[in-house]
Design a protein around this motif. Structure first.
Motif, PDB file in Angstrom:
ATOM      1  N   GLU A   2      29.287  -8.714 -17.683  1.00 32.93           N
ATOM      2  CA  GLU A   2      28.185  -9.093 -18.580  1.00 32.93           C
ATOM      3  C   GLU A   2      26.850  -9.225 -17.854  1.00 32.93           C
ATOM      4  OE1 GLU A   2      28.715 -11.377 -22.340  1.00 32.93           O
ATOM      5  OE2 GLU A   2      30.609 -11.910 -21.356  1.00 32.93           O
TER       6      GLU A   2
ATOM      7  N   GLU B 279      36.360  -7.566 -23.209  1.00 28.08           N
ATOM      8  CA  GLU B 279      35.565  -8.443 -24.056  1.00 28.08           C
ATOM      9  C   GLU B 279      34.091  -8.456 -23.598  1.00 28.08           C
ATOM     10  OE1 GLU B 279      37.098 -12.396 -24.526  1.00 28.08           O
ATOM     11  OE2 GLU B 279      35.385 -13.015 -25.729  1.00 28.08           O
TER      12      GLU B 279
ATOM     13  N   ARG C 110      30.909  -7.204 -25.758  1.00 25.96           N
ATOM     14  CA  ARG C 110      29.762  -8.100 -25.964  1.00 25.96           C
ATOM     15  C   ARG C 110      28.457  -7.484 -25.490  1.00 25.96           C
ATOM     16  NH1 ARG C 110      30.848 -13.207 -27.124  1.00 25.96           N
ATOM     17  NH2 ARG C 110      32.920 -13.953 -26.576  1.00 25.96           N
TER      18      ARG C 110
ATOM     19  N   ARG D 135      27.385  -4.859 -27.904  1.00 26.32           N
ATOM     20  CA  ARG D 135      26.917  -5.414 -29.174  1.00 26.32           C
ATOM     21  C   ARG D 135      25.518  -5.993 -29.011  1.00 26.32           C
ATOM     22  NH1 ARG D 135      29.719  -2.355 -32.378  1.00 26.32           N
ATOM     23  NH2 ARG D 135      31.724  -3.168 -33.054  1.00 26.32           N
TER      24      ARG D 135
ATOM     25  N   VAL E  58      33.596  -8.853 -32.542  1.00 26.11           N
ATOM     26  CA  VAL E  58      32.357  -9.172 -31.818  1.00 26.11           C
ATOM     27  C   VAL E  58      31.227  -8.468 -32.558  1.00 26.11           C
ATOM     28  CG1 VAL E  58      31.116  -9.072 -29.638  1.00 26.11           C
ATOM     29  CG2 VAL E  58      33.589  -9.377 -29.633  1.00 26.11           C
TER      30      VAL E  58
END
Ligand code: TRP
Ligand code: MN
Length: 452
Positions: free
Chosen positions: A329, A377, A381, A384, A448
């Motif tokens: 991330e 994940e 994220r 998105r 998500v």
């Protein structure tokens, strides 16, 4: 980049990760032999895959790329290929049904043999012996004799790829992949797991949908869409000598294609812009991929897009992110932004395996299922948040009931690893873990939410 390209122009570029073949004349003989053999795939097939990938790049389809870390010369049987295919089909059905978009299926198979290594030599007791580089190069046994690179292995890899591809074509077009057989793909040891039971429910729903379609008068028996799948082949284009020997001119377009597989990728260790691997792959017409690790900058990723896909053809380039669960991330968003701003149409896919490898307390190389999920994940994220499409997953798996990765619904532990640890290279998800991964991935894509 108007610089001339030819199948051997890579030879004037620096190259990494190549074996030291003891006898160059013997290597030459093997390569000449392979160059005289028929192609394994056809250019038109590579173009079909590229149009599928263009749909992924546009956000209208999902990419499932899966298979062994390294295929083995020993573990080569109809059974092994069928089990791998079976779990890929199960995952594909779960993803198609749950996400509701077409799934482009690409195997790491029929040519995934060569491995890059962190060191050229390995210390065994008091001796330094050459590292194992995959069965296409040498044997994995821990002796100097086993590790001598043998050019004859290149020829054997070609033949094993041909036989594997032959079986894949038979299974995918001969009825095995027909949707009225969804229940039959649920192999026993998978069926008894929570993911397997969930899969059976999904298969029931598909059965009902098919019955409904038949009741409306539709002929589901003869509809090829329901009976056949395309499972394309791919591998890391590491040994460019081998790739060059299978590179041929496509007579319909006059372009060069690397006919060793439908799709080829460049590894994290060999993606230097001026290096031989980028030079070679920029000139072939196949869809190509490149691994993208945490050290990559926005500027570098654009340079890579320019080098590999200057004409910005959708589906031509897939960027395979492998950041590690803890870093995805932080590291991925700047790259997503840079690529989006440049206008390059790429497929973004997530390799949640290679950034999450560690050595367990018992000394085995392993990966934890939770880390694999966490990386997916973080990947979803990040996409998105940027408004880009989390286009796919790239995973190492086997259909067999191995114990190589820790975790999953069975809660495999460090102590379980010794039970069936069979990989010749990196730890793979077993059939149950793979199916669970497909369900969890589909959930993440669905839940998500895109940034508004
Ligand atoms: N041909 C369609 C597809 O590839 C539907 C399909 C048939 C399918 N058999 C399948 C999908 C097996 C996934 C798995 O999507
Ligand atoms: Mn691997």
């Amino acid at each position: 980049m108007a610089k001339a390209w030819s199948p051997d122009s890579w030879r004037s570029h620096p190259i990494k990760q190549q074996p030291t073949w003891p006898d160059p004349a013997e290597l030459d003989r093997a390569l000449k032999q392979i160059a005289s053999f028929p192609p394994l795939v056809f250019a038109g097939e590579a173009r079909s895959l590229q149009s599928g990938l263009a749909q992924v790049a546009a956000g209208n389809a999902f990419l499932l790329q899966a298979g062994d870390c390294a295929e083995s010369f020993e573990d080569f049987s109809a059974n092994n290929i069928r089990e791998k295919l079976r779990v890929i089909l199960q995952m594909a059905v779960v993803l198609t049904y749950s996400i509701g978009v077409p799934v482009v299926k690409v195997g790491r198979l029929a040519g995934q043999f060569a491995k890059p290594r962190s060191a050229d030599f390995e210390r065994i007791g008091d001796d330094e012996i050459p590292s194992f580089r995959g069965h296409i190069v040498n044997g994995e046994g821990a002796s100097a004799a086993a590790r001598v690179p043998q050019p004859e292995r290149l020829v054997q890899a070609y033949h094993q790829s041909a036989a594997t591809l032959n079986l894949v074509r038979a299974f995918t077009k001969g009825g095995f992949a027909a949707l009225d057989r969804v229940h039959a793909w649920n192999q026993e040891f998978v069926a008894s797991s929570p993911a397997g039971r969930r899969y059976d429910q999904l298969a029931n729903e598909i059965d009902r949908a098919l019955r409904f379609m038949r009741a409306t008068g539709m002929d589901t028996e003869s509809n090829a869409n329901l009976r056949e799948v395309d499972v394309w082949t791919s591998h890391e284009a590491l040994l460019i000598d081998y790739e060059e020997a299978l590179t041929r001119v496509d007579t319909t377009t006059g372009s060069w294609y690397d006919c060793s597989a439908h799709m080829l990728w460049i590894g994290e260790r060999t993606r230097d812009l001026d290096g031989a691997h980028v030079e070679f792959l920029r000139g072939v017409g196949n869809p190509v991929g490149c691994k993208v690790g945490p050290s990559m900058t926005g500027e570098q990723v654009i340079d890579l897009c320019e080098a590999l896909n200057p004409a910005q053809i959708p589906g031509r380039l897939t960027l395979i992110s492998r950041m590690g669960a803890d870093r995805v991330e932080e590291c991925l968003p700047p790259l997503l932004r840079a690529v989006k701003d440049s206008g390059h149409p790429v497929v973004w896919t997530c390799d949640p395996m290679h950034g999450n490898t560690y050595t367990s307390a018992s000394g085995r190389k392993t990966r934890h299922f939770d880390d694999v999920i966490r990386e997916i994940e973080g990947f979803v994220r990040a996409h998105r948040a940027e408004g880009t499409w989390p286009g796919g997953i790239h995973v190492e798996l086997t259909g067999e009931d191995v114990t190589e990765c820790i975790g999953g619904a069975d809660e495999l532990s460090d102590a379980d690893l010794d039970h069936r640890y069979e990989t010749v290279c990196d730890p793979r998800l077993n059939g149950r873990q793979s199916l669970e991964l497909a369900f969890r991935t589909a959930e993440l894509i669905r839940t998500v939410a895109p940034a508004s």
